[in-house]
Design an enzyme around this catalytic site. Structure first.
Site, short mmCIF file in Angstrom:
data_model
loop_
_atom_site.label_atom_id
_atom_site.label_comp_id
_atom_site.label_asym_id
_atom_site.label_seq_id
_atom_site.Cartn_x
_atom_site.Cartn_y
_atom_site.Cartn_z
N HIS A 197 0.82 -1.21 0.00
CA HIS A 197 0.00 0.00 0.00
C HIS A 197 0.85 1.26 0.00
O HIS A 197 2.08 1.22 0.09
CB HIS A 197 -0.96 -0.01 1.20
CG HIS A 197 -0.27 0.05 2.53
ND1 HIS A 197 0.27 1.20 3.05
CD2 HIS A 197 -0.04 -0.92 3.47
CE1 HIS A 197 0.79 0.96 4.24
NE2 HIS A 197 0.62 -0.32 4.52
N SER A 271 1.66 4.28 -4.98
CA SER A 271 2.29 5.49 -4.45
C SER A 271 3.61 5.18 -3.74
O SER A 271 4.56 4.71 -4.36
CB SER A 271 1.29 6.20 -3.52
OG SER A 271 1.73 7.46 -3.16
N ASP A 418 -5.18 12.93 -10.85
CA ASP A 418 -4.39 12.82 -9.62
C ASP A 418 -3.76 14.17 -9.32
O ASP A 418 -2.92 14.66 -10.07
CB ASP A 418 -3.30 11.76 -9.81
CG ASP A 418 -2.66 11.34 -8.49
OD1 ASP A 418 -2.55 12.20 -7.59
OD2 ASP A 418 -2.26 10.17 -8.35
N HIS A 446 -5.90 9.99 -7.04
CA HIS A 446 -4.90 9.17 -6.37
C HIS A 446 -5.52 7.96 -5.67
O HIS A 446 -4.86 6.93 -5.52
CB HIS A 446 -4.15 10.04 -5.34
CG HIS A 446 -2.83 9.48 -4.92
ND1 HIS A 446 -1.76 9.36 -5.77
CD2 HIS A 446 -2.40 9.00 -3.72
CE1 HIS A 446 -0.73 8.84 -5.13
NE2 HIS A 446 -1.10 8.60 -3.88
#
Length: 471
Positions: A197, A271, A418, A446
């Site tokens: 994540h 990310s 984003d 995002h």
């Protein structure tokens, strides 16, 4: 420059000037509260080493005979090259510049300047050295970085609920929390997929969106492994960690790769997780079957520019709009305001979840709140600086290595709207790794690049894995 851009910067100047003042005041507020609640004034990144109390547990390391900032000891190992200089040199705030000006005037009027060869030192700096020498601290020079040993217990401003502190009562306190979805009927998985994540998130970002939406075929052939990174979700949140790239990688290797004896695996990362995914690909080039990167924070750093500082100013531009950009700026530039946000929101995340369910009549799933709020300020602040900003100088070499030495499929997904990580970052990755494919998803940001389109994204991932099998 358009009117909107000019207005954004103008308003931002005044807003961030006020935030400078607020962070300055909060610095002394927290020092006072820490002293009364923890019996110790722990130094922050806006304090100087002389302000740190001399204790037997502390180690202060000099830099070329001078003194730099005090940071925390990285558990049992100290790796100075992993510490981003943005932690202690984020650029002087308005109040800092004014205070330095006042000190320099006083210094010139009352004490003069101390000349040493071609070096001019302020008397303020000279007095600091006197104070340190009087404190009888044990000094040691190690790679020009200052460290300080600290406690592992959660701080008073952190959340102490059973969810956030579950790692303290776990039998394996040195391993990350891992959510695994195995093929049914004890069938042996053909392949493994590791999900990593992003910043202020958790494994729930994957387990609540993608895991239920994979096809029966995928569920019967793949073992899905989603991990809570160090400092997030139900994973350990050590207060004596600097949350460096090395620490994150070692914990993933120990808790996932070694524990499940993974010889080959696919990686899906979002990310911040993209940086860790690339680092894993460099360390385990023969094990990676495919790399799927969502909104990778890769910025091409101009020559002659300090990489970490450049990335920080790209990610956290001091602007008030859009809101996500403003939030990133506050968390990046202001240590004490960030801690206040943690005190107000993170410490009360259970109440926020309850109110959210109450207002939505329990129709809204709150797994995103778990990711946004179940961490500590210490962990998120250090991860932001040491991983996202501090890796600015490393990603070029990582991508070169993936291009030349990692024989795997590379797919990149990015939301067309984003506002935190621009789409140009994904195209920059492709310029370094030409075989990478870039998929820009219109009208997605995002978060909604996954949330809200999880069924479509699950199908896209399965196609990537199937293509890898056929090649």
């Amino acid at each position: 420059m358009g009117i909107a851009r000019w207005l954004n910067r103008t308003v931002g100047f005044f807003v961030f000037a006020l935030l400078d003042i607020a962070d300055f005041l909060l610095c002394y507020t927290y020092k006072t509260l820490d002293y009364f609640l923890e019996s110790e004034r722990k130094p922050c990144y806006c304090s100087s080493p002389p302000e740190a109390k001399a204790k037997t547990e502390k180690i202060i390391v000099s830099e070329r005979g001078g003194y730099s900032k005090v940071v925390s000891l990285t558990r049992s190992k100290i790796h100075f090259d992993e510490i981003s200089d943005t932690l202690y040199s984020r650029g002087p705030s308005l109040l800092t510049r004014l205070s330095k000006l006042v000190r320099s005037v006083k210094c010139f009027n009352y004490k003069g300047l101390i000349m040493r060869g071609n070096v001019v030192e302020s008397c303020d700096h000279h007095e600091s050295k006197k104070k340190i020498s009087k404190g009888k601290k044990r000094l040691m020079t190690l790679n020009s970085t200052v460290i300080e040993k600290s406690s592992t217990a959660p701080r008073w401003s952190d959340c102490h609920c059973s969810f956030c502190t579950s790692w303290l009562t776990s039998t394996n306190r040195d391993s990350l929390f891992v959510k695994v979805q195995q093929p049914k009927d004890n069938k042996k998985a053909r392949d493994n997929v590791v999900f990593i994540h992003g910043f202020v998130s958790s494994s729930a970002f994957w387990t609540e969106t993608l895991f239920p939406n994979f096809s029966d075929s995928a569920k019967s052939n793949y073992r899905f492994i989603a991990v809570d990174l160090l400092g997030y979700g139900r994973s350990p949140k050590p207060n004596d960690s600097l949350y460096t790239l090395r620490e994150h990688l070692e914990m993933i290797e120990k808790s996932v790769i070694s524990k499940f004896k993974l010889k080959t695996f696919h990686i899906v990362a979002h990310s911040l997780g993209c940086i860790l995914a690339l680092a894993l690909a460099v360390k385990h080039p023969g094990a990676i079957k495919s790399l799927t990167l969502l909104a990778p924070p890769y910025y091409k750093v101009p020559k002659g520019v300090q990489p970490a500082q450049y990335v920080m100013r790209e990610v956290a531009r001091k602007e008030v709009w859009p809101p996500m950009q403003f939030g990133a700026s506050v968390l990046s530039w202001y240590e004490h305001l960030g801690r206040t946000i943690g005190l107000v929101l993170i410490k009360n995340h259970q109440l926020i979840e309850f109110v959210t369910r109450l207002l939505t009549l329990n129709r809204m799933r709150t797994y995103l709140i778990e990711g946004f709020l179940c961490h500590t300020h210490n962990g998120s602040f250090h991860t932001l600086h040491n991983i996202i900003f501090g890796s600015g100088a490393k990603l070029d070499s990582y991508l070169d290595h993936v291009r030349d030495h990692v024989d795997c499929d590379v797919a990149i997904f990015h939301g067309g709207k984003d506002e935190l990580i621009p789409v140009e970052c994904s195209y920059s990755v492709k310029s370094k790794v030409p075989r990478a494919t870039v998929h820009v998803i219109p009208d997605k940001d995002h978060i909604t690049i996954v949330v809200g389109r999880q069924k479509d994204f699950a199908r896209e991932l399965e196609l990537i894995w199937q293509r890898t099998k056929s090649t």
